[in-house]
Design a protein around this motif. Structure first.
Motif, PDB file in Angstrom:
ATOM      1  N   LYS A  39       0.836  -1.208   0.000  1.00  0.00           N
ATOM      2  CA  LYS A  39       0.000   0.000   0.000  1.00  0.00           C
ATOM      3  C   LYS A  39       0.867   1.253   0.000  1.00  0.00           C
ATOM      4  CE  LYS A  39      -4.117  -2.015   2.037  1.00  0.00           C
ATOM      5  NZ  LYS A  39      -5.040  -2.023   3.170  1.00  0.00           N
ATOM      6  N   ASP A  40       1.962   1.241   0.746  1.00  0.00           N
ATOM      7  CA  ASP A  40       2.879   2.382   0.741  1.00  0.00           C
ATOM      8  C   ASP A  40       3.502   2.565  -0.639  1.00  0.00           C
ATOM      9  OD1 ASP A  40       2.383   2.940   3.388  1.00  0.00           O
ATOM     10  OD2 ASP A  40       4.213   1.983   4.138  1.00  0.00           O
ATOM     11  N   ASP A  41       3.891   1.454  -1.276  1.00  0.00           N
ATOM     12  CA  ASP A  41       4.462   1.537  -2.623  1.00  0.00           C
ATOM     13  C   ASP A  41       3.443   2.085  -3.623  1.00  0.00           C
ATOM     14  OD1 ASP A  41       6.827   0.534  -1.645  1.00  0.00           O
ATOM     15  OD2 ASP A  41       6.544  -1.493  -2.461  1.00  0.00           O
ATOM     16  N   MET A  42       2.190   1.660  -3.500  1.00  0.00           N
ATOM     17  CA  MET A  42       1.146   2.175  -4.393  1.00  0.00           C
ATOM     18  C   MET A  42       0.929   3.675  -4.175  1.00  0.00           C
ATOM     19  SD  MET A  42      -1.623  -0.961  -4.298  1.00  0.00           S
ATOM     20  CE  MET A  42      -2.922   0.038  -4.967  1.00  0.00           C
ATOM     21  N   TYR A  43       0.997   4.117  -2.910  1.00  0.00           N
ATOM     22  CA  TYR A  43       0.855   5.540  -2.601  1.00  0.00           C
ATOM     23  C   TYR A  43       1.988   6.337  -3.253  1.00  0.00           C
ATOM     24  CZ  TYR A  43       0.804   9.834   0.160  1.00  0.00           C
ATOM     25  OH  TYR A  43       0.787  11.148   0.557  1.00  0.00           O
ATOM     26  N   CYS A  44       3.215   5.846  -3.117  1.00  0.00           N
ATOM     27  CA  CYS A  44       4.359   6.538  -3.716  1.00  0.00           C
ATOM     28  C   CYS A  44       4.237   6.578  -5.233  1.00  0.00           C
ATOM     29  CB  CYS A  44       5.655   5.854  -3.296  1.00  0.00           C
ATOM     30  SG  CYS A  44       6.025   6.004  -1.537  1.00  0.00           S
ATOM     31  N   GLU A  45       3.739   5.507  -5.818  1.00  0.00           N
ATOM     32  CA  GLU A  45       3.548   5.471  -7.263  1.00  0.00           C
ATOM     33  C   GLU A  45       2.486   6.479  -7.708  1.00  0.00           C
ATOM     34  OE1 GLU A  45       2.141   2.050 -10.268  1.00  0.00           O
ATOM     35  OE2 GLU A  45       3.811   1.507  -8.950  1.00  0.00           O
ATOM     36  N   LYS A  46       1.423   6.602  -6.918  1.00  0.00           N
ATOM     37  CA  LYS A  46       0.398   7.603  -7.243  1.00  0.00           C
ATOM     38  C   LYS A  46       0.972   9.016  -7.146  1.00  0.00           C
ATOM     39  CE  LYS A  46      -4.038   5.467  -6.715  1.00  0.00           C
ATOM     40  NZ  LYS A  46      -5.399   5.609  -6.217  1.00  0.00           N
TER      41      LYS A  46
END
Length: 130
Positions: A39-46
């Motif tokens: 979820k943190d990686d997805m946030y950074c990608e967004k």
């Protein structure tokens, strides 16, 4: 006398149950940690997508940009067509994957420096750098 054993003792059964409980605890903890990391990686990608869309927005408006810059929200980027909204999110354009809250309020400063558009997101990106 010689007795024949047909089963396990209570101590043996309790030992196996205790080992299975320890293994299950480790597996669940590991799965939760992996989920949080994803979820943190997805946030950074967004955040990267938002920054990229803001640079494109600034490049399209390069003639009206100054060194002081302009302030833009994520909602502005979506309504201008520079950023696609998340599907099935009534009342919000972009959702934070960590807690499903709206990211529409995130603001960024788009400014001009050396005839190029630069973006500064007004969020904490420190954990995204690693």
């Amino acid at each position: 006398m010689n007795r024949k054993r047909n089963g396990f003792t209570l101590v043996e059964l309790l030992a196996v149950i205790a080992l299975l409980a320890i293994i299950a605890t480790l597996a669940v903890t590991s799965a939760i940690n992996v989920s949080v990391k994803l979820k943190d990686d997805m946030y950074c990608e967004k955040l990267e997508f938002i920054s990229s869309a803001a640079k494109q927005y600034g490049t399209d408006m390069i003639d009206s940009l100054t060194e002081a810059g302009i302030q833009v929200t994520v909602a502005d980027l979506v309504t201008s067509g520079k950023l696609r909204y998340d599907q099935n999110t009534p009342g919000s354009y972009i959702l934070d994957p960590r807690d499903n809250s709206s990211m529409d309020h995130i603001t960024m400063q788009i400014y001009l420096k050396n005839k190029r558009a630069y973006v500064h997101l007004n969020v904490d990106e420190s954990f995204c750098a690693s």
